[in-house]
Design an enzyme around this catalytic site. Structure first.
Site, mmCIF file in Angstrom:
data_model
loop_
_atom_site.group_PDB
_atom_site.id
_atom_site.type_symbol
_atom_site.label_atom_id
_atom_site.label_comp_id
_atom_site.label_asym_id
_atom_site.label_seq_id
_atom_site.Cartn_x
_atom_site.Cartn_y
_atom_site.Cartn_z
ATOM 1 N N GLU A 70 35.548 48.676 46.416
ATOM 2 C CA GLU A 70 36.951 47.557 46.256
ATOM 3 C C GLU A 70 37.104 46.476 46.677
ATOM 4 O O GLU A 70 37.416 46.683 47.206
ATOM 5 C CB GLU A 70 37.489 48.833 45.968
ATOM 6 C CG GLU A 70 37.783 50.325 44.832
ATOM 7 C CD GLU A 70 37.267 50.343 43.508
ATOM 8 O OE1 GLU A 70 37.575 49.456 42.786
ATOM 9 O OE2 GLU A 70 36.632 51.438 43.152
ATOM 10 N N CYS B 2 44.336 42.901 44.257
ATOM 11 C CA CYS B 2 42.971 42.040 43.511
ATOM 12 C C CYS B 2 43.151 42.140 42.458
ATOM 13 O O CYS B 2 41.730 41.456 41.809
ATOM 14 C CB CYS B 2 42.293 43.620 43.967
ATOM 15 S SG CYS B 2 42.504 45.404 43.640
HETATM 16 P P1 NAP Z 1 39.047 42.430 54.822
HETATM 17 O O1 NAP Z 1 40.054 40.912 55.131
HETATM 18 O O2 NAP Z 1 38.176 42.350 53.792
HETATM 19 O O3 NAP Z 1 39.395 42.823 54.830
HETATM 20 C C1 NAP Z 1 39.876 44.628 54.359
HETATM 21 C C2 NAP Z 1 40.065 46.004 55.668
HETATM 22 O O4 NAP Z 1 38.085 45.529 56.268
HETATM 23 C C3 NAP Z 1 40.840 45.605 56.708
HETATM 24 O O5 NAP Z 1 40.966 47.280 57.492
HETATM 25 C C4 NAP Z 1 39.380 44.768 57.429
HETATM 26 O O6 NAP Z 1 40.419 44.916 58.863
HETATM 27 C C5 NAP Z 1 38.582 45.835 57.509
HETATM 28 N N1 NAP Z 1 37.367 44.893 57.675
HETATM 29 C C6 NAP Z 1 37.573 43.524 58.430
HETATM 30 N N2 NAP Z 1 36.369 42.916 59.151
HETATM 31 C C7 NAP Z 1 35.816 44.370 59.147
HETATM 32 C C8 NAP Z 1 34.252 44.644 59.865
HETATM 33 N N3 NAP Z 1 33.171 42.820 60.380
HETATM 34 N N4 NAP Z 1 33.787 45.381 59.523
HETATM 35 C C9 NAP Z 1 34.659 46.353 59.006
HETATM 36 N N5 NAP Z 1 35.837 46.519 58.459
HETATM 37 C C10 NAP Z 1 36.412 45.101 58.498
HETATM 38 O O7 NAP Z 1 40.454 42.295 53.043
HETATM 39 P P2 NAP Z 1 41.338 41.700 53.174
HETATM 40 O O8 NAP Z 1 41.753 40.543 53.330
HETATM 41 O O9 NAP Z 1 42.339 42.295 54.164
HETATM 42 O O10 NAP Z 1 42.621 42.933 51.193
HETATM 43 C C11 NAP Z 1 42.207 41.329 50.748
HETATM 44 C C12 NAP Z 1 40.809 41.603 49.887
HETATM 45 O O11 NAP Z 1 40.549 43.045 49.083
HETATM 46 C C13 NAP Z 1 40.973 41.068 48.264
HETATM 47 O O12 NAP Z 1 40.041 40.212 48.330
HETATM 48 C C14 NAP Z 1 41.340 41.809 47.610
HETATM 49 O O13 NAP Z 1 40.759 41.187 46.086
HETATM 50 C C15 NAP Z 1 40.715 42.501 47.780
HETATM 51 N N6 NAP Z 1 40.582 44.258 47.367
HETATM 52 C C16 NAP Z 1 40.264 44.857 46.487
HETATM 53 C C17 NAP Z 1 40.785 46.267 45.704
HETATM 54 C C18 NAP Z 1 40.441 46.525 44.695
HETATM 55 O O14 NAP Z 1 40.322 47.799 44.795
HETATM 56 N N7 NAP Z 1 38.505 46.000 44.220
HETATM 57 C C19 NAP Z 1 41.977 46.171 45.784
HETATM 58 C C20 NAP Z 1 42.725 45.641 47.157
HETATM 59 C C21 NAP Z 1 42.436 44.489 48.182
HETATM 60 P P3 NAP Z 1 40.864 44.416 60.071
HETATM 61 O O15 NAP Z 1 42.370 44.453 58.862
HETATM 62 O O16 NAP Z 1 41.692 44.942 61.236
HETATM 63 O O17 NAP Z 1 41.041 43.325 59.890
#
Ligand code: NAP
Length: 477
Positions: free
Chosen positions: A252, A286
């Site tokens: 997602e 999102c």
């Molecule tokens: P993110 O940086 O991708 O982080 C999301 C999760 O992934 C966090 O738990 C993060 O851990 C983890 N993560 C980061 N790098 C990783 C790696 N290399 N390996 C494994 N896990 C890793 O995203 P965000 O900025 O927190 O969240 C916002 C994004 O989420 C936006 O793009 C939004 O659109 C999307 N989103 C999508 C939906 C949907 O249903 N489509 C819903 C909500 C949000 P850490 O916190 O430790 O960095």
């Protein structure tokens, strides 16, 4: 924290609350204060969690759906009984206004309620065989132990939207919550345990090095599924990393929704819908409207109505009952919003509303006359900043809606039924809000086309992500 909370500094690993040699701080984005020092899990804890999930899987999968349903029902009731604590925890750790956090608790609980029911409806099928001496039976079986990674923007709902269907299906679940919002996840695990849930089937491992912590899960063939909500670049990396063990995968990912208003729309309702679509959770959703496309003849009238509503939004302390927009979650989030606004202005966009920033608080801002080469029209803003653009014809509107590579949500305001359906069929989005600024409910399939992801969460679709068909070919000679 306002909860008897020694467990909030621990991980919930293999059925026990454990401390780790290292911890990391969870800070309030509103004040900068440290709310808790939380267990910092790494590969060692990951391996223990995998072992525990693999061990409990045969037993959990063999429980009756009625037992799993009953445990989920008790978890649901416990979440509602602790709704205020959960809401305050979210407001403190990631800055969501309390009034919104309370709504998120209800949304999060609704997934648990739904899958407590759905557990009892995991049906099989029989298929007529062309061979008279054979029978074809199809069972739905759980995929196996699951590893889930969640973001901070909906700290409760993103957890229950994954964990509840997995547990209903018979899959143990190991969760890595976002670094900014582990406390809500730990609290949810505590409520699962206290309400009688089997401890080892839901584990929570907070960590500050997500790649190191995730490595063992991605490499281990016993983890049969990865479910991830977060940014598109990280989702792509995890997709690749899951290939060697051919895990089932749900992604997602990022949105960047276009919001289109046609001349015949009810402008008052469109402006109210725009306010929710853009400024809910401070734009950090999102499905948040990214850019607004207004048909030329109503652009002025819509902008006036929208600006009036945006000007009345109260920016402030998330714990204040009257706050409607809180701080951004962290300095990177703020820098991105500031950069995108500066880029648009440098190309000629005009600020029609917005004020100065203070710490992580960014004033709700409207930019008009945004030129088509501005980065803000290509990138996910994730903040309370709304760019407004014009279009004249339906073809131009279609081209704007098809721009980019995301495909999560799009919004369309019109009273022309033909246009609404024609347009919805032509655009590549998993969710289309037709005269609806909040198309998000536990019953419907939530997820994206194109680079916004793979799979769906919610409704019967969310359960299917954790099941696979097993075909029994029954010969009787
Ligand atoms: P993110 O940086 O991708 O982080 C999301 C999760 O992934 C966090 O738990 C993060 O851990 C983890 N993560 C980061 N790098 C990783 C790696 N290399 N390996 C494994 N896990 C890793 O995203 P965000 O900025 O927190 O969240 C916002 C994004 O989420 C936006 O793009 C939004 O659109 C999307 N989103 C999508 C939906 C949907 O249903 N489509 C819903 C909500 C949000 P850490 O916190 O430790 O960095």
């Amino acid at each position: 924290m306002d909860y008897p909370s020694s467990f909030l500094s621990k991980a919930f690993l293999a059925g026990s609350w454990i401390e780790t040699p290292r911890t990391f701080p969870v800070r309030s984005p509103a004040t900068g204060a440290v709310l808790a020092e939380v267990a910092d899990c790494g590969p060692g804890q990951a391996r223990t969690a995998i072992e525990a999930a693999a061990q409990i899987f045969p037993e959990w999968r063999s429980t009756t759906p009625y037992l799993r349903s009953d445990l989920l029902r008790k978890w649901h009731d416990s979440i509602l009984a602790h709704a205020e604590t959960l809401a305050r925890t979210m407001a403190q750790e990631m800055g969501k206004p309390l009034v919104e956090a309370r709504r998120e608790v209800l949304y999060a609980a609704a997934f648990v309620d739904w899958y407590a029911e759905e557990a009892k409806r995991i049906y099989g099928e029989t298929v007529p065989s062309r061979d008279p001496r054979k029978r074809i039976l199809v069972r739905s079986v759980p995929v196996g132990p699951v590893y889930g990674i969640t973001p901070w923007n909906f700290p409760a709902a993103m957890v229950t939207r994954k964990v509840a269907p997995a547990l209903a299906a018979g899959c143990p679940f190991v969760l890595k919550p976002a670094e900014e919002s582990p406390l809500t996840a730990l609290l949810l695990a505590k409520l699962w345990e206290e309400s009688g849930g089997w401890p080892a089937v839901f584990q929570v491992l907070p960590g500050s090095d997500p790649a190191a912590l995730s490595g063992p899960f991605l490499d281990d063939p016993r983890i049969r599924k990865l479910t991830f909500t977060g940014s598109t670049p990280v989702g792509k990396r995890l997709y690749e990393r899951s290939a060697p063990t051919l895990k089932r995968i749900s992604l997602e990912l990022g949105g960047g929704a276009p919001f289109l208003v046609f001349a015949e729309a009810d402008l008052e309702k469109a402006a109210a819908g725009a306010l929710v679509a853009k400024f809910r959770n401070g734009g950090q959703s999102c499905v948040a409207a990214n850019a607004f496309y207004l048909q030329k003849e109503i652009a002025g009238a819509f902008t006036r109505l929208f600006a009036e509503k945006v000007a009345s939004l109260r920016l402030g302390d998330p714990l204040d009952e009257t706050t409607q927009v809180g701080p951004l979650v962290n300095a990177q989030g703020l820098a991105k919003v500031q950069e995108l606004a500066a880029d648009a202005r440098s190309r000629g966009a005009k600020t029609i509303l917005g004020g100065p920033c203070r710490d992580l608080f960014f004033s709700p801002t409207l930019l008009a006359e945004v030129p088509s080469d501005a980065r803000i029209l290509e990138e996910e803003i994730f903040g309370p900043l709304a760019p407004l653009c014009l279009f004249e014809t339906e073809e131009e509107a279609l081209a704007a809606a098809r721009r980019g590579r995301a495909g999560l949500a799009a919004y369309l305001w019109t009273q022309d039924l033909g246009r609404a359906l024609r347009f919805a069929e032509e655009i590549p989005y998993g969710i289309v809000g037709l005269n609806d600024g909040l198309p998000s409910t536990h019953q419907a399939p939530f997820g994206g086309f194109r680079e916004s992801g793979i799979g769906r969460e919610g409704g019967k679709w969310g359960l299917a992500e954790y099941l696979e068909p097993q075909y029994l070919s029954f010969g009787w000679e």
